[in-house]
Design a protein around this motif. Structure first.
Motif, PDB file in Angstrom:
ATOM      1  N   ARG A  35     -17.578  -2.375 -11.290  1.00  0.00           N
ATOM      2  CA  ARG A  35     -16.159  -2.510 -10.960  1.00  0.00           C
ATOM      3  C   ARG A  35     -15.734  -1.410  -9.992  1.00  0.00           C
ATOM      4  N   ALA A  36     -16.187  -0.179 -10.222  1.00  0.00           N
ATOM      5  CA  ALA A  36     -15.848   0.941  -9.329  1.00  0.00           C
ATOM      6  C   ALA A  36     -16.394   0.688  -7.929  1.00  0.00           C
ATOM      7  N   LYS A  37     -17.612   0.161  -7.865  1.00  0.00           N
ATOM      8  CA  LYS A  37     -18.203  -0.155  -6.566  1.00  0.00           C
ATOM      9  C   LYS A  37     -17.400  -1.251  -5.867  1.00  0.00           C
ATOM     10  N   GLN A  38     -16.977  -2.254  -6.615  1.00  0.00           N
ATOM     11  CA  GLN A  38     -16.176  -3.347  -6.063  1.00  0.00           C
ATOM     12  C   GLN A  38     -14.864  -2.809  -5.493  1.00  0.00           C
ATOM     13  N   VAL A  39     -14.223  -1.917  -6.219  1.00  0.00           N
ATOM     14  CA  VAL A  39     -12.951  -1.349  -5.762  1.00  0.00           C
ATOM     15  C   VAL A  39     -13.168  -0.515  -4.515  1.00  0.00           C
ATOM     16  N   ASP A  40     -14.222   0.303  -4.490  1.00  0.00           N
ATOM     17  CA  ASP A  40     -14.518   1.112  -3.307  1.00  0.00           C
ATOM     18  C   ASP A  40     -14.752   0.226  -2.084  1.00  0.00           C
ATOM     19  N   GLU A  41     -15.509  -0.853  -2.260  1.00  0.00           N
ATOM     20  CA  GLU A  41     -15.775  -1.778  -1.151  1.00  0.00           C
ATOM     21  C   GLU A  41     -14.501  -2.483  -0.698  1.00  0.00           C
ATOM     22  N   LEU A  42     -13.669  -2.860  -1.638  1.00  0.00           N
ATOM     23  CA  LEU A  42     -12.395  -3.506  -1.326  1.00  0.00           C
ATOM     24  C   LEU A  42     -11.509  -2.573  -0.508  1.00  0.00           C
ATOM     25  N   ARG A  86       5.459  -2.059  -8.905  1.00  0.00           N
ATOM     26  CA  ARG A  86       6.155  -3.156  -8.222  1.00  0.00           C
ATOM     27  C   ARG A  86       6.299  -2.876  -6.720  1.00  0.00           C
ATOM     28  N   SER A  87       6.640  -1.643  -6.375  1.00  0.00           N
ATOM     29  CA  SER A  87       6.805  -1.286  -4.964  1.00  0.00           C
ATOM     30  C   SER A  87       5.478  -1.308  -4.221  1.00  0.00           C
ATOM     31  N   LEU A  88       4.449  -0.717  -4.816  1.00  0.00           N
ATOM     32  CA  LEU A  88       3.139  -0.717  -4.165  1.00  0.00           C
ATOM     33  C   LEU A  88       2.607  -2.138  -3.993  1.00  0.00           C
ATOM     34  N   LYS A  89       2.829  -2.967  -4.998  1.00  0.00           N
ATOM     35  CA  LYS A  89       2.390  -4.364  -4.918  1.00  0.00           C
ATOM     36  C   LYS A  89       3.112  -5.080  -3.770  1.00  0.00           C
ATOM     37  N   SER A  90       4.392  -4.831  -3.625  1.00  0.00           N
ATOM     38  CA  SER A  90       5.164  -5.447  -2.559  1.00  0.00           C
ATOM     39  C   SER A  90       4.689  -4.969  -1.187  1.00  0.00           C
ATOM     40  N   ILE A  91       4.429  -3.682  -1.060  1.00  0.00           N
ATOM     41  CA  ILE A  91       3.975  -3.129   0.222  1.00  0.00           C
ATOM     42  C   ILE A  91       2.623  -3.722   0.609  1.00  0.00           C
ATOM     43  N   ILE A  92       1.689  -3.785  -0.331  1.00  0.00           N
ATOM     44  CA  ILE A  92       0.370  -4.337  -0.031  1.00  0.00           C
ATOM     45  C   ILE A  92       0.480  -5.833   0.265  1.00  0.00           C
ATOM     46  N   THR A  93       1.287  -6.535  -0.484  1.00  0.00           N
ATOM     47  CA  THR A  93       1.423  -7.987  -0.324  1.00  0.00           C
ATOM     48  C   THR A  93       2.133  -8.355   0.978  1.00  0.00           C
ATOM     49  N   LEU A 106      -5.767 -11.254  -0.009  1.00  0.00           N
ATOM     50  CA  LEU A 106      -6.263 -10.719  -1.276  1.00  0.00           C
ATOM     51  C   LEU A 106      -5.633 -11.434  -2.460  1.00  0.00           C
ATOM     52  N   THR A 107      -6.362 -11.474  -3.547  1.00  0.00           N
ATOM     53  CA  THR A 107      -5.818 -12.059  -4.777  1.00  0.00           C
ATOM     54  C   THR A 107      -4.919 -11.024  -5.468  1.00  0.00           C
ATOM     55  N   GLY A 108      -4.159 -11.479  -6.426  1.00  0.00           N
ATOM     56  CA  GLY A 108      -3.317 -10.570  -7.196  1.00  0.00           C
ATOM     57  C   GLY A 108      -4.126  -9.503  -7.911  1.00  0.00           C
ATOM     58  N   SER A 109      -5.277  -9.891  -8.462  1.00  0.00           N
ATOM     59  CA  SER A 109      -6.100  -8.898  -9.161  1.00  0.00           C
ATOM     60  C   SER A 109      -6.707  -7.894  -8.185  1.00  0.00           C
ATOM     61  N   GLU A 110      -7.046  -8.326  -6.973  1.00  0.00           N
ATOM     62  CA  GLU A 110      -7.549  -7.381  -5.967  1.00  0.00           C
ATOM     63  C   GLU A 110      -6.461  -6.396  -5.557  1.00  0.00           C
ATOM     64  N   ILE A 111      -5.247  -6.884  -5.423  1.00  0.00           N
ATOM     65  CA  ILE A 111      -4.122  -5.998  -5.089  1.00  0.00           C
ATOM     66  C   ILE A 111      -3.914  -4.985  -6.205  1.00  0.00           C
ATOM     67  N   ASN A 112      -4.007  -5.428  -7.454  1.00  0.00           N
ATOM     68  CA  ASN A 112      -3.874  -4.494  -8.579  1.00  0.00           C
ATOM     69  C   ASN A 112      -4.981  -3.443  -8.568  1.00  0.00           C
ATOM     70  N   LEU A 113      -6.193  -3.848  -8.215  1.00  0.00           N
ATOM     71  CA  LEU A 113      -7.299  -2.887  -8.112  1.00  0.00           C
ATOM     72  C   LEU A 113      -7.019  -1.862  -7.012  1.00  0.00           C
ATOM     73  N   LEU A 114      -6.466  -2.320  -5.904  1.00  0.00           N
ATOM     74  CA  LEU A 114      -6.143  -1.389  -4.815  1.00  0.00           C
ATOM     75  C   LEU A 114      -5.040  -0.410  -5.216  1.00  0.00           C
ATOM     76  N   ILE A 115      -4.084  -0.878  -5.988  1.00  0.00           N
ATOM     77  CA  ILE A 115      -3.031   0.017  -6.475  1.00  0.00           C
ATOM     78  C   ILE A 115      -3.651   1.123  -7.321  1.00  0.00           C
ATOM     79  N   ARG A 116      -4.564   0.755  -8.203  1.00  0.00           N
ATOM     80  CA  ARG A 116      -5.249   1.776  -9.020  1.00  0.00           C
ATOM     81  C   ARG A 116      -6.064   2.720  -8.156  1.00  0.00           C
ATOM     82  N   ARG A 117      -6.693   2.182  -7.119  1.00  0.00           N
ATOM     83  CA  ARG A 117      -7.497   3.024  -6.212  1.00  0.00           C
ATOM     84  C   ARG A 117      -6.601   4.002  -5.476  1.00  0.00           C
TER      85      ARG A 117
END
Length: 125
Positions: A35-42, A86-93, A106-117
């Motif tokens: 999962r960490a590798k996936q997030v880094d690649e994303l 909510r703000s970060l999700k809106s900015i990325i979306t 990106l999917t919603g789950s990918e956006i959530n992963l990017l927020i965590r990253r």
């Protein structure tokens, strides 16, 4: 004989428990690493050209578009209104200023992963 059988079964049960624990732990660690590798690649594919792999924003495009330095604790303090989920999700979306929208890419789950990253770059002082 009955006591030896009970002891053997107990020993077998404890052994199986530890084997199962070791197997499950390894699978969990592998899944976490994956999962960490996936997030880094994303992040590398979609964000790093402006925000840099280390989140500093120290890239030619980052300077051009004034990408924030996610490693700067002062930036996090000064921008607390936009660092909520909510703000970060809106900015990325939807994008913001020079940042493109990623909502159709990106999917919603990918956006959530990017927020965590992005949050992982935050250094607390």
């Amino acid at each position: 004989m009955n006591g030896i059988l009970k002891y053997s079964l107990l020993l077998l049960g404890v052994t199986l428990f530890f084997v199962l624990l070791a197997t499950t732990s390894g699978a969990f660690e592998q899944k976490t690493f994956s999962r960490a590798k996936q997030v880094d690649e994303l992040f590398a594919r979609n964000c790093a050209r402006c925000h840099a792999a280390d989140g500093s924003g120290d890239t030619p495009l980052g300077h051009l578009y004034q990408a924030p330095d996610f490693t700067d604790s002062d930036w996090w303090k000064q921008n607390s209104r936009i660092t909520r989920t909510r703000s970060l999700k809106s900015i990325i979306t939807h994008g913001k200023a020079g940042m493109p929208a990623f909502g159709k890419k990106l999917t919603g789950s990918e956006i959530n992963l990017l927020i965590r990253r992005v949050r992982s770059f935050r250094q607390t002082n």
